[in-house]
Design a protein around this motif. Structure first.
Motif, PDB file in Angstrom:
ATOM      1  N   THR A 195       0.830  -1.209   0.000  1.00 17.77           N
ATOM      2  CA  THR A 195       0.000   0.000   0.000  1.00 17.77           C
ATOM      3  C   THR A 195       0.861   1.254   0.000  1.00 17.77           C
ATOM      4  O   THR A 195       0.594   2.215  -0.733  1.00 17.77           O
ATOM      5  CB  THR A 195      -0.938   0.000   1.229  1.00 17.77           C
ATOM      6  OG1 THR A 195      -1.686  -1.213   1.236  1.00 17.77           O
ATOM      7  CG2 THR A 195      -1.874   1.188   1.208  1.00 17.77           C
TER       8      THR A 195
ATOM      9  N   GLU B 148      -7.045  -7.024   1.695  1.00 22.19           N
ATOM     10  CA  GLU B 148      -6.059  -6.095   1.133  1.00 22.19           C
ATOM     11  C   GLU B 148      -6.028  -6.208  -0.390  1.00 22.19           C
ATOM     12  O   GLU B 148      -6.012  -5.200  -1.104  1.00 22.19           O
ATOM     13  CB  GLU B 148      -4.652  -6.388   1.687  1.00 22.19           C
ATOM     14  CG  GLU B 148      -4.531  -6.251   3.198  1.00 22.19           C
ATOM     15  CD  GLU B 148      -4.629  -7.592   3.912  1.00 22.19           C
ATOM     16  OE1 GLU B 148      -4.031  -7.727   4.989  1.00 22.19           O
ATOM     17  OE2 GLU B 148      -5.313  -8.502   3.394  1.00 22.19           O
TER      18      GLU B 148
ATOM     19  N   ASN C 283      -8.438  -7.356  -2.306  1.00 22.83           N
ATOM     20  CA  ASN C 283      -9.709  -6.839  -2.809  1.00 22.83           C
ATOM     21  C   ASN C 283      -9.671  -5.323  -2.954  1.00 22.83           C
ATOM     22  O   ASN C 283     -10.168  -4.763  -3.932  1.00 22.83           O
ATOM     23  CB  ASN C 283     -10.865  -7.213  -1.868  1.00 22.83           C
ATOM     24  CG  ASN C 283     -11.161  -8.703  -1.862  1.00 22.83           C
ATOM     25  OD1 ASN C 283     -10.673  -9.449  -2.713  1.00 22.83           O
ATOM     26  ND2 ASN C 283     -11.950  -9.136  -0.895  1.00 22.83           N
ATOM     27  N   ARG C 284      -9.076  -4.659  -1.981  1.00 27.05           N
ATOM     28  CA  ARG C 284      -9.056  -3.190  -1.958  1.00 27.05           C
ATOM     29  C   ARG C 284      -8.095  -2.610  -2.996  1.00 27.05           C
ATOM     30  O   ARG C 284      -8.345  -1.556  -3.559  1.00 27.05           O
ATOM     31  CB  ARG C 284      -8.642  -2.706  -0.555  1.00 27.05           C
ATOM     32  CG  ARG C 284      -8.634  -1.195  -0.388  1.00 27.05           C
ATOM     33  CD  ARG C 284     -10.044  -0.644  -0.469  1.00 27.05           C
ATOM     34  NE  ARG C 284     -10.099   0.766  -0.239  1.00 27.05           N
ATOM     35  CZ  ARG C 284     -10.072   1.686  -1.206  1.00 27.05           C
ATOM     36  NH1 ARG C 284      -9.961   1.320  -2.468  1.00 27.05           N
ATOM     37  NH2 ARG C 284     -10.135   2.965  -0.904  1.00 27.05           N
TER      38      ARG C 284
END
Length: 199
Positions: free
Chosen positions: A52, A75, A77-78
């Motif tokens: 991220t 994580e 998926n996002r």
């Protein structure tokens, strides 16, 4: 109270001097090899946090998931719609469920080819090899092959390897090794893994 404040100030001055000295001596710039290992939870989660962070700066990132690929992953998926993120999944699930060494080895070898491409790409700033340690432990991958790919990767590329029982040769070549230590785990007390917290 004044004595305590004076002692505190003197202690912080010494700490600052030590930190400043370390900062001044850290002059080398290059990609790193990081290992998140140990029997505690959070190894993969920590790696996704760094994914991220890298994506937040617009860097290209590759993630290879060797074991937990069939599980839901909040994580992933996002972040999966980020054009700078490539995720490759072994997709056989947990080895104790497949119970087929030949099939698991073939699946691992196929995904490792994708990993090798990422590790050779100078535009890929970060590569995460999630649960790679098990591939070495079970003999699906050869340590010499993995080491060669890591040693020959672009100099600016950082790699994070996750999983329990990291191979001693990987630990020896790593820049940073973090061992997650389990003190207590909810699962061992009958609590199910929780969506959005554990996966």
């Amino acid at each position: 109270m004044t004595d305590r404040n004076t002692r505190h100030k003197a202690s912080m001055e010494k700490l600052k001097a030590r930190v400043d000295e370390k900062v001044a001596s850290a002059t080398e710039q290059r990609g790193l090899l990081l290992i998140n290992t140990g029997n505690g939870k959070g190894k993969t989660t920590a790696a996704w946090g760094t994914v991220t962070r890298s994506l937040g700066y617009g860097y290209k990132v590759g993630v290879v998931q060797f074991i937990k690929g069939l599980w839901e992953c909040g994580e992933r998926n996002r972040l999966e719609d980020d054009p700078n993120l490539e995720v490759v999944i072994m997709a056989t699930g947990f080895t104790w469920e497949t119970q087929n060494r030949d099939a698991d080895t073939q699946a691992c070898q196929a995904v490792w080819k994708d990993a090798e491409c990422m590790l050779a790409d100078p535009d890929t700033y970060l590569v995460v090899l999630d649960e790679l340690t098990y591939m070495l432990k079970f003999g699906y991958l050869d340590i010499a092959t993995v080491k060669a790919a890591l040693e020959n990767r672009p100099s600016e590329q950082t790699v994070i390897i996750t999983g329990r029982n990291a191979h001693r040769e990987l630990v020896a070549m790593a820049d940073t090794v973090t061992e997650m230590q389990e003190v207590r785990h909810a699962f061992n007390n009958g609590l199910q893994a929780r969506r959005g917290i554990d996966f």
